[in-house]
Scaffold this motif. Structure first.
Motif, PDB file in Angstrom:
ATOM      1  N   TYR A 210       0.863  -1.258   0.444  1.00 26.85           N
ATOM      2  CA  TYR A 210       0.189  -0.090   0.786  1.00 26.85           C
ATOM      3  C   TYR A 210       1.031   1.236  -0.180  1.00 26.85           C
ATOM      4  CZ  TYR A 210      -2.993   3.540   1.526  1.00 26.85           C
ATOM      5  OH  TYR A 210      -3.872   4.558   1.425  1.00 26.85           O
ATOM      6  N   TYR A 279      -3.171  -2.486  -6.967  1.00 27.68           N
ATOM      7  CA  TYR A 279      -2.825  -2.058  -5.724  1.00 27.68           C
ATOM      8  C   TYR A 279      -2.634  -0.353  -6.270  1.00 27.68           C
ATOM      9  CZ  TYR A 279      -1.567  -5.122  -1.548  1.00 27.68           C
ATOM     10  OH  TYR A 279      -1.408  -6.424  -1.020  1.00 27.68           O
ATOM     11  N   GLY A 284      -5.980  -0.928  -0.774  1.00 22.22           N
ATOM     12  CA  GLY A 284      -5.145  -2.378  -0.463  1.00 22.22           C
ATOM     13  C   GLY A 284      -5.153  -2.060   1.448  1.00 22.22           C
TER      14      GLY A 284
END
Length: 341
Positions: A210, A279, A284
């Motif tokens: 992330y 992502y 995420g």
């Protein structure tokens, strides 16, 4: 002559002096952003403070009484300058708080992000609202991202009588993103143990995907202080897990928030162990189905907005997507009549 001043007058004088003596300084964001620190004494880890950051559009009517108050999430702080400018361009005075032990508020000896009860943050929100009142703000839209969305939801469920007229939730953390066995067995066990061993620590894994989706040095477009918003989340204490679990219970048992709520989240989640292109177009961190399922029940006036391709922090998504987010917000504000001074 012997004058006696009533105690209440002394207290009022002291409060007035305190308000007038509030110190503002230029914030790290520059361009008119200012900050002030709010001291909250000591807790179980030592001295604590929160920070209020503010800015306004000088071209707007000086008599405007409307303000936005933004509350960040876990492993986070306020750095979303573009978001603030969007509200300022629409003549909302913008305020944000860095909660205790986060970002600008971190003091020597603090353990980052530590909390034992989500309600500890109520004082930080109350302080920010007090600052806004001092500035003449009479109507506030409260906005929370992720854990900040959980915190603001609990706050509004327990403090309905405030100057807050609306709640914007950006991917709120309303449920653990894990299997039922972890939710029903492991989390309650840890919560119970936390009363005996509050500082017992647990890893959150080693996934950095992330953070990589956000940072300009990796796959994103953003630059921020990685000492305040870590690429790799640190271990959390058992007492933090209990605090979040208790907050989830408050929300899931029936928050019944009366004011209008805008519930926003991505259209999909991704949970790969390493960064992939997915992502850049999904949440995420959390399960968007949980956000939707629980968020719709927060109160009688919830409007849900599913943002296709949005990241966990929708304000950090690709330009076209976050422009959609802003349009969604201002359309909701208009529809609900919250832009009437």
């Amino acid at each position: 002559m012997n004058f006696r001043i009533p105690l209440i007058n002394i207290l009022l004088i002291a409060i007035t002096i305190s308000v007038n003596a509030r110190e503002w300084q230029q914030d790290i964001l520059g361009d008119g952003f200012e900050l002030t620190y709010i001291n909250h004494g000591n807790d179980y880890s030592g001295p604590i403070r929160s920070t209020v950051i503010k800015n306004k559009n000088p071209e707007c009517d000086n008599g405007l009484k409307r303000g936005i108050l933004y509350v960040h999430g876990y492993n986070d702080y306020f750095f979303q300058k573009e978001m603030a400018e969007q509200f300022m361009d629409s003549c909302w005075t913008f305020y944000a708080t860095d909660l205790r032990k986060y970002g600008r508020s971190i003091l020597p000896g603090n353990k980052k992000f530590q909390v034992r009860d989500i309600k500890e943050y109520f004082a930080d929100i109350d302080s920010a609202l007090s600052v806004m009142r001092e500035d003449g703000i009479e109507e506030v839209i409260l906005m929370g991202h992720s854990t900040g969305g959980l915190t603001t939801s609990v706050y509004m469920s327990e403090k309905p009588d405030t100057i807050i007229i609306g709640l914007i939730l950006n991917s709120p953390f309303l449920e653990w993103n894990m299997g039922s066995a972890m939710r029903k067995l492991v989390i309650p066990t840890i919560s119970t143990l936390s009363y005996l061993i509050p500082r017992m620590s647990f890893s959150q894994g080693d996934n950095t995907a992330y953070g990589e989706s956000l940072l300009k040095d990796h796959h994103g477009e953003w630059e921020y202080n990685t000492n305040w918003k870590l690429l790799h989340s640190q271990k959390v204490e058992a007492s933090w897990i209990r605090a979040i679990d208790n907050a989830h219970s408050i929300i899931q048992d029936g928050a019944n928030i009366k004011i209008p709520i805008l519930l926003m989240h991505s259209d999909s989640s991704v949970n790969d162990s390493e960064w992939t292109e997915a992502y850049q177009h999904a949440d995420g961190v959390l399960n968007v189905e949980d956000i939707s399922r629980i968020g719709r029940k927060l109160g009688p006036q919830v409007r849900e907005a599913t943002i296709k391709g949005g990241l966990h922090d929708l304000m950090l998504s690709e330009p076209e997507i976050r422009n959609n987010v802003y349009q969604t917000i201002f359309k909701w504000i208009e529809d609900k009549g919250l832009n009437q001074s």
